[in-house]
Design a protein around this motif. Structure first.
Motif, short mmCIF file in Angstrom:
data_model
loop_
_atom_site.label_atom_id
_atom_site.label_comp_id
_atom_site.label_asym_id
_atom_site.label_seq_id
_atom_site.Cartn_x
_atom_site.Cartn_y
_atom_site.Cartn_z
N PHE A 161 0.83 -1.21 0.00
CA PHE A 161 0.00 0.00 0.00
C PHE A 161 0.86 1.26 0.00
O PHE A 161 0.55 2.24 -0.70
N ALA A 162 1.96 1.26 0.75
CA ALA A 162 2.82 2.45 0.83
C ALA A 162 3.43 2.76 -0.54
O ALA A 162 3.43 3.92 -0.98
N ASP A 163 3.94 1.75 -1.23
CA ASP A 163 4.54 1.98 -2.55
C ASP A 163 3.49 2.43 -3.56
O ASP A 163 3.76 3.28 -4.43
N LEU A 171 5.82 10.00 -6.33
CA LEU A 171 7.00 9.88 -5.47
C LEU A 171 7.45 8.42 -5.37
O LEU A 171 7.89 7.96 -4.32
N GLU A 172 7.32 7.72 -6.47
CA GLU A 172 7.68 6.30 -6.43
C GLU A 172 9.14 6.08 -6.11
O GLU A 172 9.53 5.01 -5.64
N GLY A 176 10.39 1.48 -1.76
CA GLY A 176 11.48 0.51 -1.82
C GLY A 176 11.23 -0.66 -0.91
O GLY A 176 10.09 -0.93 -0.51
N GLU A 177 12.27 -1.33 -0.58
CA GLU A 177 12.18 -2.51 0.28
C GLU A 177 12.28 -2.05 1.73
O GLU A 177 13.35 -2.08 2.34
#
Length: 332
Positions: A161-163, A171-172, A176-177
């Motif tokens: 969801f955050a990505d 703001l991709e 990240g991981e």
């Protein structure tokens, strides 16, 4: 002929001679014994549970820490202080100490001030503040397991969801991981901790703020003090005992943190999010080095005990002295 009685000669059911002193002493002794037996009867179940589930396991862990033991049978391979010496040569454990310090500093510098700011805000008259209080306190009610699973899905790489949110707003590159990258795992873990626990401290501060007499703040307002002056000179000193308790609970919680870390990262990647409790679990229940795991548990207990005693001696001393009362059953 009228007979008169002197006061000392009057007799009746309510004017008998007082009992002798030995009888009064025996009566007081019986009452004290009865009170002691009653108190012991109420405390005995809790005392039995404390001894069986807390004290005896602690003593056995201290005993097992002096053995090389895999957890099966009774410890027999005595190694003295080898396990404790190994602690200070173990890079993972030394890293645990450093990560514990980082979590403590971040909690004191970010989590508690944020909780205090929200408590001050929600202590004002505003529409729907009861709903806001419930919403902010709700994460603390959730179990650590549910919280860990929830944020594991939120911060999942690529399809989390955050990505997805960062990608929708352009703001991709910030995604990240989150939990899989050693450079971001501790920051991400602290965000989860802050979301989970700040509501508890906020409620503590709200309780303390509601105990501040309104007359004092009104008097400061009449004297021309502004909002910041009223908070700094009136509210904050009266809230100090609550702040001290909150700091104590935050530090102890950071030292003993386990379940949230275990569910989210299990200490990974490559030990970069491990805490002392996670390392202890890894050695005790994954590698079957229970003697060394017991030494880690003793070290955790010693660190917590030293901090608690020092904090009580130098920080909570005035609060404890002010709360100490003397109760005596003889009325003196």
């Amino acid at each position: 002929m009228t007979s008169t009685f002197l006061p000392s000669e009057r007799t009746g059911p309510d004017t008998g001679p007082p009992p002798p002193a030995p009888d009064r002493a025996r009566g007081r002794a019986r009452r004290r014994t009865l009170n002691w037996l009653t108190a012991t009867g109420f405390q005995l179940p809790a005392l039995v549970l404390f001894i069986g589930l807390v004290l005896l396991p602690m003593l056995f862990a201290l005993y097992a820490a002096f053995f090389r033991w895999g957890g099966f049978g009774m410890p027999s391979d005595y190694v003295g202080g080898e396990n404790f010496t190994r602690l200070f040569q173990d890079e993972v454990f030394l890293g645990d100490l450093w990560r514990c310090l980082v979590l403590v500093v971040l909690s004191l510098a970010l989590q508690l001030p944020f909780a205090l700011a929200m408590a001050v805000l929600l202590n004002q008259r505003m529409r729907g503040r009861a709903v806001y209080r419930m919403l902010f306190f709700a994460p603390y009610v959730l179990s650590e397991a549910i919280t860990g699973i929830l944020f594991g899905m939120i911060f999942a790489p690529d399809d989390g969801f955050a990505d997805q949110v960062l990608g929708r707003i352009g703001l991709e590159g910030l995604g990240g991981e989150w939990f899989a990258d050693p450079s971001t795992v501790m920051a991400t873990l602290f965000l989860v901790m802050m979301w989970k626990y700040f509501g508890f401290h906020m409620m503590l501060y709200l309780a303390g703020l509601q105990a501040v007499p309104k007359e004092l703040t009104e008097a400061a307002l009449i004297d021309g003090a502004g909002p910041w002056q009223r908070f700094r000179n009136v509210t904050l000193p009266l809230l100090a005992p609550t702040l001290r308790i909150s700091v104590f609970l935050s530090v102890i919680g950071s030292i003993q943190l386990f379940d949230l870390v275990w569910v989210t990262t299990a200490g990974g990647p490559d030990h970069h999010s491990e805490t002392m409790a996670v390392t202890m679990f890894q050695y005790g229940f994954k590698r079957y080095q229970v003697g060394y795991a017991s030494a880690i548990s003793v070290a955790m207990f010693a660190i917590s005990l030293v901090f608690a005693l020092a904090y009580q001696r130098f920080v909570l001393r005035r609060d404890l002295e002010g709360a100490t009362t003397t109760m005596r059953g003889d009325g003196k």
